[in-house]
Design an enzyme around this catalytic site. Structure first.
Site, PDB file in Angstrom:
ATOM      1  N   ARG A 155     -44.693 -25.219  28.984  1.00  0.00           N
ATOM      2  CA  ARG A 155     -43.940 -24.613  30.100  1.00  0.00           C
ATOM      3  C   ARG A 155     -43.117 -25.669  30.810  1.00  0.00           C
ATOM      4  O   ARG A 155     -43.618 -26.766  31.078  1.00  0.00           O
ATOM      5  CB  ARG A 155     -44.905 -23.972  31.110  1.00  0.00           C
ATOM      6  CG  ARG A 155     -45.584 -22.779  30.518  1.00  0.00           C
ATOM      7  CD  ARG A 155     -46.390 -21.982  31.525  1.00  0.00           C
ATOM      8  NE  ARG A 155     -46.770 -20.743  30.883  1.00  0.00           N
ATOM      9  CZ  ARG A 155     -47.927 -20.128  31.047  1.00  0.00           C
ATOM     10  NH1 ARG A 155     -48.828 -20.611  31.873  1.00  0.00           N
ATOM     11  NH2 ARG A 155     -48.172 -19.005  30.409  1.00  0.00           N
ATOM     12  N   ARG A 202     -53.159 -16.290  36.161  1.00  0.00           N
ATOM     13  CA  ARG A 202     -53.864 -16.452  37.440  1.00  0.00           C
ATOM     14  C   ARG A 202     -53.758 -15.188  38.287  1.00  0.00           C
ATOM     15  O   ARG A 202     -52.672 -14.721  38.606  1.00  0.00           O
ATOM     16  CB  ARG A 202     -53.343 -17.688  38.196  1.00  0.00           C
ATOM     17  CG  ARG A 202     -51.936 -17.595  38.710  1.00  0.00           C
ATOM     18  CD  ARG A 202     -51.457 -18.944  39.229  1.00  0.00           C
ATOM     19  NE  ARG A 202     -51.251 -19.843  38.104  1.00  0.00           N
ATOM     20  CZ  ARG A 202     -50.236 -20.704  38.011  1.00  0.00           C
ATOM     21  NH1 ARG A 202     -49.363 -20.826  38.977  1.00  0.00           N
ATOM     22  NH2 ARG A 202     -50.096 -21.480  36.939  1.00  0.00           N
ATOM     23  N   ASP A 248     -61.347 -28.019  32.968  1.00  0.00           N
ATOM     24  CA  ASP A 248     -60.281 -28.841  32.384  1.00  0.00           C
ATOM     25  C   ASP A 248     -59.021 -28.901  33.259  1.00  0.00           C
ATOM     26  O   ASP A 248     -58.203 -29.783  33.108  1.00  0.00           O
ATOM     27  CB  ASP A 248     -59.895 -28.277  31.001  1.00  0.00           C
ATOM     28  CG  ASP A 248     -59.555 -26.788  31.056  1.00  0.00           C
ATOM     29  OD1 ASP A 248     -59.602 -26.201  32.144  1.00  0.00           O
ATOM     30  OD2 ASP A 248     -59.248 -26.208  29.994  1.00  0.00           O
ATOM     31  N   HIS A 249     -58.871 -27.974  34.181  1.00  0.00           N
ATOM     32  CA  HIS A 249     -57.629 -27.920  34.964  1.00  0.00           C
ATOM     33  C   HIS A 249     -57.658 -28.839  36.183  1.00  0.00           C
ATOM     34  O   HIS A 249     -56.770 -29.655  36.387  1.00  0.00           O
ATOM     35  CB  HIS A 249     -57.361 -26.489  35.431  1.00  0.00           C
ATOM     36  CG  HIS A 249     -56.738 -25.615  34.385  1.00  0.00           C
ATOM     37  ND1 HIS A 249     -57.342 -25.340  33.199  1.00  0.00           N
ATOM     38  CD2 HIS A 249     -55.549 -24.966  34.362  1.00  0.00           C
ATOM     39  CE1 HIS A 249     -56.553 -24.552  32.486  1.00  0.00           C
ATOM     40  NE2 HIS A 249     -55.456 -24.313  33.164  1.00  0.00           N
ATOM     41  N   ASP A 262     -57.006 -17.179  30.881  1.00  0.00           N
ATOM     42  CA  ASP A 262     -55.934 -18.153  30.795  1.00  0.00           C
ATOM     43  C   ASP A 262     -54.921 -17.610  29.797  1.00  0.00           C
ATOM     44  O   ASP A 262     -55.304 -17.105  28.736  1.00  0.00           O
ATOM     45  CB  ASP A 262     -56.470 -19.510  30.317  1.00  0.00           C
ATOM     46  CG  ASP A 262     -55.406 -20.575  30.457  1.00  0.00           C
ATOM     47  OD1 ASP A 262     -55.455 -21.340  31.432  1.00  0.00           O
ATOM     48  OD2 ASP A 262     -54.495 -20.626  29.605  1.00  0.00           O
ATOM     49  N   SER A 288     -48.536 -17.501  33.804  1.00  0.00           N
ATOM     50  CA  SER A 288     -49.979 -17.656  33.698  1.00  0.00           C
ATOM     51  C   SER A 288     -50.729 -16.354  33.969  1.00  0.00           C
ATOM     52  O   SER A 288     -50.165 -15.345  34.387  1.00  0.00           O
ATOM     53  CB  SER A 288     -50.442 -18.736  34.661  1.00  0.00           C
ATOM     54  OG  SER A 288     -50.844 -18.167  35.872  1.00  0.00           O
TER      55      SER A 288
END
Ligand code: MIC
Ligand code: SF4
Length: 639
Positions: A379, A535, A64-65, A119, A533
């Site tokens: 964000r 990540r 989806d990203h 996520d 995030s």
């Protein structure tokens, strides 16, 4: 003694430790989710663990990203993810099926279960009563391998919602109010549990909007009870079998109780550049807006987009506004098409994007230079939109739609008569873009394009770190600052050597070069270092560049774990004022000969001839991880 909701789920999944706030606990994970931007790394890590099939009840890999395919990279990543899902027994949600959190809520999330996702907005599923936590990809890989997930037992804050929302005020305004009260650091080390009779007035997707942005509070997770409203939602999704009632005990205890009267709230907006910079729309006034973006995992449910369509019906988007809309899932998109709302959106002049994160992660639709963008997202960090000097405001879909019509920030209450949208009794369920793995992985081949680079290996820490301060930064540094998001960088998520070149680029474009020249380095940070995030690239890239330690006033939870998992020491100042005495370029000596035996370490600043004290706050397990050179090495030894 009675238990609150969070304690009930933790107690039923506890495998290690005691449920005492501040102590490390390990819980069993029922479900995992990944998305493509973190998933490529998570699955490379899973592969490195050497297990042949996932051991969770359910694991889903979403795409989806990175859906903009401007080169081969993202397409290669998608193909890799699809093949590795088939190989290891993972459900694959194809590109086009929607944003992981929205789809997971619709199709898989279940009350009373634990969900770990790579996520930070995984807590969205708290809206349905799941204990859903965001973590780095490696921790999700370990959970897929059947290992427990370890975290610090949080305190539980209770937010009592009273009354009901006034017309034109919505769930986004509730969480913006919570952000105003608690700030972006207010949730660190805490679970936010919602209760009170006002909860009954909120549908599951509305609860999910509130739980979603608990991530912006820094909270470990947020959770709602599972009640008749939850049952109705699950029934509408054809999943009533997943329902269990889940309520806190009447004598449950909380570390703090906050009361919010829903009826007293009015439309709110978070001003640039932090989600807690909250003000009333009517007080900010009619500033000119260039772009309105509606969507993201926060606000792209059926109810959200139906309200937007009703506001725009028969009207025209202001000629100086670009309105972009990304539906949260294919289910939502299909419903809008089926009931005609999509036609209303198109007729109004909205630009319809695909069901994906899109502009939320800077994948297209960057605002104009110096422009103002009003977004329903979660964000608004500087530069995240893709335009370094853009001013991004966050608001509800109602405020966004009203603003798209007038061209200036508009309080939706000015629209007049309230609209009312009925919640569908039955959603059109079609899991055609969800691929279930074959029963056996025999013959399934993993497809690796040239963008899939091998995992960089963390090194055990040296006995003595002698390294310069390569960078000194202030408070609330985000993972976007450390490893930027956006169309230029996301295709490099499975290619650390290339991505590392861009570490801290927005703060200091010489960072990567200087780090490589120095060979070893230390970063000095302020409060809430690494917020945002999940990540792990924000730890992997610095590790690849030779960073050995980060000394900060405080850390965001997920990022701190990611640092540990990749063998970087997270240290906090004993005396915060020592932060002021360190300058970039100072040579620091950190003696680790006692293998982190003591809680407090003394660091020598060789440049200034001074010393200061720091704490590592590592649990015994985390110490072993760091000393083993990261979680991968540590887990391989245990499995
Ligand atoms: C985000 O909202 O920043 C992301 C992109 O969803 C991240 C994950 C990532 O960096 O891939 C998150 O919130 O964890
Ligand atoms: Fe996607 Fe944005 Fe949600 Fe992150 S916050 S998962 S980028 S929609």
């Amino acid at each position: 003694m009675g238990m609150n909701l969070a304690e009930k789920i933790i107690a039923s999944h506890l495998v290690e430790g005691r449920m005492v706030p501040g102590e490390e606990i390990g819980i069993r994970i029922d479900q995992t989710l990944t998305q493509d931007a973190t998933g490529t790394m998570a699955y490379l890590e899973f592969e490195a663990l050497g297990i042949d099939r996932v051991r969770t009840k359910l694991s889903v890999s979403y795409v989806d990203h990175n859906t903009l395919q401007t080169g081969f990279e993202n397409a290669d990543d998608h193909r890799f993810l699809q093949s590795i899902a088939a190989k290891y027994g993972i459900i694959f949600s194809r590109p086009g099926n929607g944003i992981c959190h929205q789809v997971h809520l619709e199709r898989f999330a279940a009350p009373g279960t634990t969900l770990l996702g790579s996520d930070s907005h995984t807590p969205t599923a708290g809206g349905i009563g799941a204990l859903a936590i965001g973590a780095g990809g490696l921790e999700v890989a370990v959970a897929m391998a059947g290992g427990p997930f370890y975290f610090t037992m949080p305190e539980v804050i209770r937010i009592n919602l009273h009354g009901r929302l006034s017309p034109w005020v919505s769930a986004k305004d509730v969480i913006l109010e919570v952000l105003r009260i608690l700030t972006v650091k207010g949730g660190v080390g805490k679970i936010i549990e919602y209760g009170g009779e006002g909860v009954k007035t909120l549908s599951v997707p509305e609860r999910a909007t509130i739980a979603n942005m608990g991530a912006e509070l820094g909270a470990t997770t947020s959770i709602f009870p599972s009640d008749e409203v939850t049952l109705a939602f699950l029934k509408a999704q054809g999943r009533e079998k997943d329902w269990v009632e889940l309520l806190p005990d009447p004598d449950a205890r909380y570390s703090r109780i906050i009361d919010i009267d829903l009826s007293s709230l009015e439309p709110l907006v978070a001003k640039p550049h932090m989600p807690d910079n909250v003000a009333k729309v009517r007080e900010v006034g009619p500033i000119k807006v260039d772009q309105v973006a509606i969507g993201s995992c926060t606000n792209s449910s059926y109810i959200d987009l139906m309200r937007v369509a009703a506001i725009l019906k028969g009207k025209r988007v202001h000629p100086e506004v670009s309105l972009v809309i990304s539906p949260g899932s294919r289910q939502v998109f299909y419903l809008l098409a089926q009931n005609g709302a999509l036609a209303d959106l198109i007729a109004s002049g909205a630009r319809i994007l695909e069901c994906a994160c899109g502009p939320c992660i800077g994948m297209g639709q960057a605002p104009p230079s110096g422009g103002v963008s009003l977004r329903t997202f979660n964000r608004n960090f500087r530069g995240r939109s893709g335009t370094a000097d853009a001013l991004v405001y966050l608001a509800s879909p109602e405020t966004a739609a009203a603003t798209a019509l007038t061209g200036v920030l508009t309080d939706p209450r000015e629209l007049g008569e309230p609209i009312s949208i009925a919640f569908p009794e039955r959603f059109p369920v079609d899991d055609g873009l969800i691929l279930y793995p074959p029963a056996s992985s025999e013959g399934v081949e993993i497809k690796r394009g040239p963008n899939i680079k091998p995992l960089p290996q963390a090194q055990p820490l040296p006995e003595v770190i002698s390294a310069p301060v390569l960078l000194k930064v202030g408070d609330n540094i985000t993972t976007d600052d450390i490893s930027p998001a956006g169309a230029k960088y996301l295709p490099l998520r499975s290619n650390i050597p290339a991505l590392a070149e861009h570490a801290f680029e927005g703060i200091d474009p010489t960072f990567a070069r200087r780090a490589k020249e120095a060979g070893q380095g230390v970063i000095v940070g302020g409060q809430n270092y690494g917020q945002g995030s999940s990540r792990e690239h924000a730890a992997l890239c610095p590790m690849y560049l030779g960073i050995k330690a980060v000394i900060a006033k405080s850390f965001a939870r997920i990022h701190r774990s990611n640092l540990i998992n990749f063998g970087i020491l997270p240290l906090t100042f004993v005396e915060e004022k020592d932060y002021d005495d360190i300058q970039p370029g100072d040579q620091l000596i950190i003696d680790l000969k006692d293998r982190l035996g003591g809680e407090v370490l003394t660091i020598r600043n060789a440049t200034r001839g001074t010393s200061f004290k720091v704490r590592h706050n590592l649990s015994p397990r985390q110490k072993e991880i760091i000393l083993a050179g990261g979680l991968l090495n540590y887990t391989k030894k245990k499995l």
